[in-house]
Structures are given as structure tokens and as C-alpha cells.
Design an enzyme around this catalytic site. Structure first.
Site, PDB file in Angstrom:
ATOM      1  N   HIS A 128     -18.686  22.481  -0.674  1.00  0.00           N
ATOM      2  CA  HIS A 128     -17.697  21.591  -1.290  1.00  0.00           C
ATOM      3  C   HIS A 128     -17.911  20.204  -0.690  1.00  0.00           C
ATOM      4  CE1 HIS A 128     -15.252  25.504  -1.806  1.00  0.00           C
ATOM      5  NE2 HIS A 128     -16.024  25.283  -2.841  1.00  0.00           N
ATOM      6  N   GLU A 159     -15.554  17.908   1.502  1.00  0.00           N
ATOM      7  CA  GLU A 159     -15.112  18.374   2.821  1.00  0.00           C
ATOM      8  C   GLU A 159     -16.079  17.842   3.884  1.00  0.00           C
ATOM      9  OE1 GLU A 159     -13.375  22.189   0.387  1.00  0.00           O
ATOM     10  OE2 GLU A 159     -14.862  22.567   1.941  1.00  0.00           O
ATOM     11  N   HIS A 174     -16.137  24.529   6.089  1.00  0.00           N
ATOM     12  CA  HIS A 174     -15.327  23.898   5.030  1.00  0.00           C
ATOM     13  C   HIS A 174     -14.187  23.066   5.607  1.00  0.00           C
ATOM     14  CE1 HIS A 174     -16.617  26.206   1.341  1.00  0.00           C
ATOM     15  NE2 HIS A 174     -17.208  26.909   2.282  1.00  0.00           N
ATOM     16  N   GLU A 176     -12.468  26.887   8.235  1.00  0.00           N
ATOM     17  CA  GLU A 176     -11.711  25.830   7.562  1.00  0.00           C
ATOM     18  C   GLU A 176     -11.133  24.872   8.600  1.00  0.00           C
ATOM     19  OE1 GLU A 176     -11.407  25.364   4.324  1.00  0.00           O
ATOM     20  OE2 GLU A 176     -12.040  27.294   3.463  1.00  0.00           O
TER      21      GLU A 176
HETATM   22 ZN    ZN Z   1     -14.277  24.347   0.787  1.00  0.00          ZN
END
Ligand code: ZN
Length: 388
Positions: free
Chosen positions: A164, A167, A257, A333
Site C-alpha cells: 500500500h 503507507e 504497513h 501495522e
Molecule cells: Zn496497508
């Protein structure tokens, strides 16, 4: 004087709807061929002392509306030091107020990690002793999918980030991990490089990164929903990495992420995959608990809902790799906002803190290495048995 706003650069994203003196009304462009939007990155030309009021509207339809309450925008005058701005959110509009201290102010959703900086990182690490550069393939728009290999040990470790592209903290994390692993004085890295072989892909989605996307590649595909069936047409970025993983096998994998809404660092695992193994699950928990002891910026109380047995989404890399290789696989994350357990009102979650967390993750990997090694030896023995 009237301010001017521009985003026509690497990872830029903003639409100027109107400007009135030092006030601007803005919105965010959607990812190409997609409905996702949340990433912004633009430049304001102004006069010192200008009372800027920048309103980004239409965010009720953004990818993660829960990302805006409690969030403060990132800014920099020198494009090195990124601090947080006075930011409020109400009814779909994010309003930034700032008294200008310079003539050019860069503003972004998070401290950007440009493709130029990416190439600087790849170039500097490729120069280090014991590092092999490997191009795994190319993106839809022809950019290289860069992989750095290092270490000589039997434990196969894959670290990869920025599926992504918005990010950006994920590539700051990578910079921290690579700095540690290439530090010849670091005792943890010296052991890791003897016991493991690392393959590191700092940016899985260069097209989305350059285009200023939040979540997708050049044709609006979310790469982290492609791992069960990547294709040359839609997701060559995943196809080339997964093929390379098939070539090496995987014992330990981390997919890095950022999370828009949750103000904490956390891991997501692979519960719910069809072949879920007790030992595999135990090692994941051991890593997570170890990281929590090593870093006050990491916790295990907040995170995503854990899928029930058999209900994992197998299109995501973490679950697909855990199933495919029987490995210990995880999604890390980091927050866009801050770690609210240990907040920093000036910088929020930041590049430096992302880099510190990367170092702690490698320390945790080192701490669980004896158990990971015996598990991977056991796995190799089973494969050998299956062949015979
Ligand atoms: Zn992500």
C-alpha cells in the site's frame, strides 16, 4: 499576497478547489482506476507570517474516515524534519491552521518516502559488503521491483513493504532495518546474517508510490488482495515476488504497513488459514510477545479482529505465505496518528520511530531464533520425508 499550492511531483496528491488569500479549499484525488483515496502530499508557497487555513474536504468518502479524528497533518520546511500541524476534523473536512515560518511548506499525510529516496537507499545498501542486489521483475509502468539479499544462514527470511504505497512509514521502517543489518558492528545483525538469509523488498508498489496513491498500483489493484492468484496483467509486482519466494522457500516473513485509524503498533497473523499449525501459531505469538517486551512502542491489546478457523482471507500475503510455506508470517501495522500509549505531541508517529521499531523487530527475531531454527529444521525434515 495569495498563496499557491502545487503537487506535481513524486508522490504528490492534492486537488485545489479554491484559494482565497491565505485560505484554501482542497480535496484528494482518487487512486487511478479505483475509489480509494486518503494520501495527500503538496507544497504551499506563502509569505512568512501568513496565517494559513487549509481545508481538505470530502473526506467522509475517503478509504478510512475513522483515520481523521485524532489525526494531525505532517509538515516540513526543509523536507527532512517533519513535524505535526494544528489540525481539526469535522463533518468530512480536515482543517489545518498554521502560521507560516518560511516561504515554502510541504504538507503530507505522513512523512513521504519518495522514489528518489528509494533509489538512494537501494544504491547505498547495494554498495555494502555481503549484499547482493536482485531485480525480481518490473511494475506495470516498468519500474524495478528491487530486492536486497544478505546473509548466509539456512533460515529464509523475507521482509517486504509498501504494498500500500501511501503507507510511507513502512519504507522508513525498511531504512531502519537495512541500516541495522548492514552495520558491521551490530552484534544482533552479525548473528542474524550467519543464521539467516534475508531477502528484502523495500517497495512492492513503486507505481502507486510515484503516483501518490493510497492503496493500489497503476491500474487500481490492491496488491494485498492478489496473493492467491497474482497475474502479469493486473499484479506483476506480486507475481514476481511470490515466484522468487517459491524459489527460496520462506521460514519467516514480515509485511510492513501503516494503519489509518488505530493509534498503536500491532501485528496481524494467519489464524484461520486451512492448514493452521500449533507450532507455527506458537512461534508467531512468541515473536509478538518478545517484541512487546523489547519495544514500549509495540503492544498486543489493540489490533484487527482475529478470523475464526477456516475463515482467513487467503488473498493477503501473510495468510497466503503461512499456508503456502508453513512459515511464521505476519503483517506489521504502524499508526498514521501516533502510539497513544507513548505519544509525541510534536512529531507523532515518525520516520525515526518507525526505524527504531524496525531495529526492535530484528532484535525480537534474534531472540526467537533458536526456536525458529529448530522449527525450520523440523519442517525441512518433513519435506525430505515426503519426497522419499
Ligand atoms: Zn496497508
Amino acid at each position: 499576497m495569495t498563496i499557491s499550492i502545487n503537487a506535481a511531483f513524486d508522490s504528490g496528491n492534492i486537488v485545489v478547489d479554491s484559494i482565497d488569500g491565505t485560505r484554501a479549499r482542497l480535496s484528494i484525488r482518487r487512486d487511478r482506476e479505483s475509489d480509494f483515496f486518503q494520501w495527500f502530499h503538496f507544497r504551499v508557497a506563502c509569505a512568512v507570517g501568513d496565517e494559513l487555513e487549509l481545508a481538505i474536504a470530502g473526506l467522509g468518502d475517503s478509504a478510512y474516515p475513522d483515520g481523521w479524528p485524532g489525526y494531525a497533518a505532517c509538515a516540513s520546511y526543509d523536507r527532512e524534519n517533519w513535524f505535526r500541524l494544528d489540525t481539526g476534523y469535522d463533518a468530512g473536512t480536515l482543517t489545518i491552521n498554521h502560521s507560516a515560518e518560511g516561504q515554502l511548506l510541504w504538507i503530507a499525510y505522513f512523512a513521504p518516502y519518495s522514489m528518489e529516496r528509494h533509489h538512494d537507499l537501494i544504491a547505498s545498501v547495494a554498495e555494502c559488503d555481503g549484499v547482493s542486489y536482485r531485480c525480481l521483475g518490473t511494475s506495470l509502468e516498468g519500474q524495478p521491483i528491487d530486492c536486497l539479499e544478505m546473509g548466509t544462514g539456512p533460515v529464509q527470511v523475507w521482509l517486504y513493504a509498501r504494498q500500500h504505497p501511501g503507507e510511507s512509514m513502512a519504507e522508513w521502517w525498511m531504512e531502519g532495518a537495512l541500516e541495522k543489518l548492514t552495520d558491521p558492528e551490530d552484534p544482533v545483525s552479525r548473528v542474524l546474517l550467519t543464521e539467516c538469509t534475508f531477502r528484502i523488498v523495500p517497495n512492492m508498489n513503486p507505481d502507486g508510490s510515484r503516483r501518490g496513491h493510497l492503496r493500489t498500483n497503476a491500474v487500481g489493484v490492491n496488491l494485498n488482495r492478489e496473493w492467491h492468484a497474482p497475474s502479469a496483467e493486473k499484479s506483476p509486482e506480486v507475481l514476481c515476488v511470490r515466484n522468487a519466494m517459491d524459489g527460496t522457500g520462506v521460514d519467516f516473513a514480515m509485511d510492513v504497513h501503516g494503519d489509518e485509524a488505530i493509534p498503536a503498533n500491532f501485528l496481524a497473523g494467519f489464524e484461520g488459514i486451512p492448514s493452521y499449525g500449533e507450532e507455527q501459531g506458537r512461534l508467531f505469538k512468541l515473536f509478538s510477545d518478545t517484541l512487546e517486551r523489547l519495544s514500549p512502542d509495540f503492544q498486543t491489546r489493540q489490533g484487527y479482529e482475529i478470523p475464526k478457523p477456516g475463515e482467513a482471507n487467503m488473498s493477503m500475503s501473510t495468510t497466503q505465505l503461512a499456508e503456502r510455506y508453513g512459515c511464521v508470517s505476519m503483517t506489521l501495522e504502524m499508526p498514521f496518528k501516533d502510539n497513544f500509549d507513548l505519544p509525541d505531541p510534536i512529531y507523532g508517529w515518525s520516520p525515526e520511530r518507525s526505524k527504531h521499531l524496525a531495529r526492535a523487530c530484528l532484535d525480537a527475531l534474534h531472540a526467537i531464533l533458536p526456536e525458529l531454527k529448530s522449527a525450520s529444521t523440523e519442517k525441512a525434515r518433513e519435506l525430505e520425508g515426503a519426497k522419499g
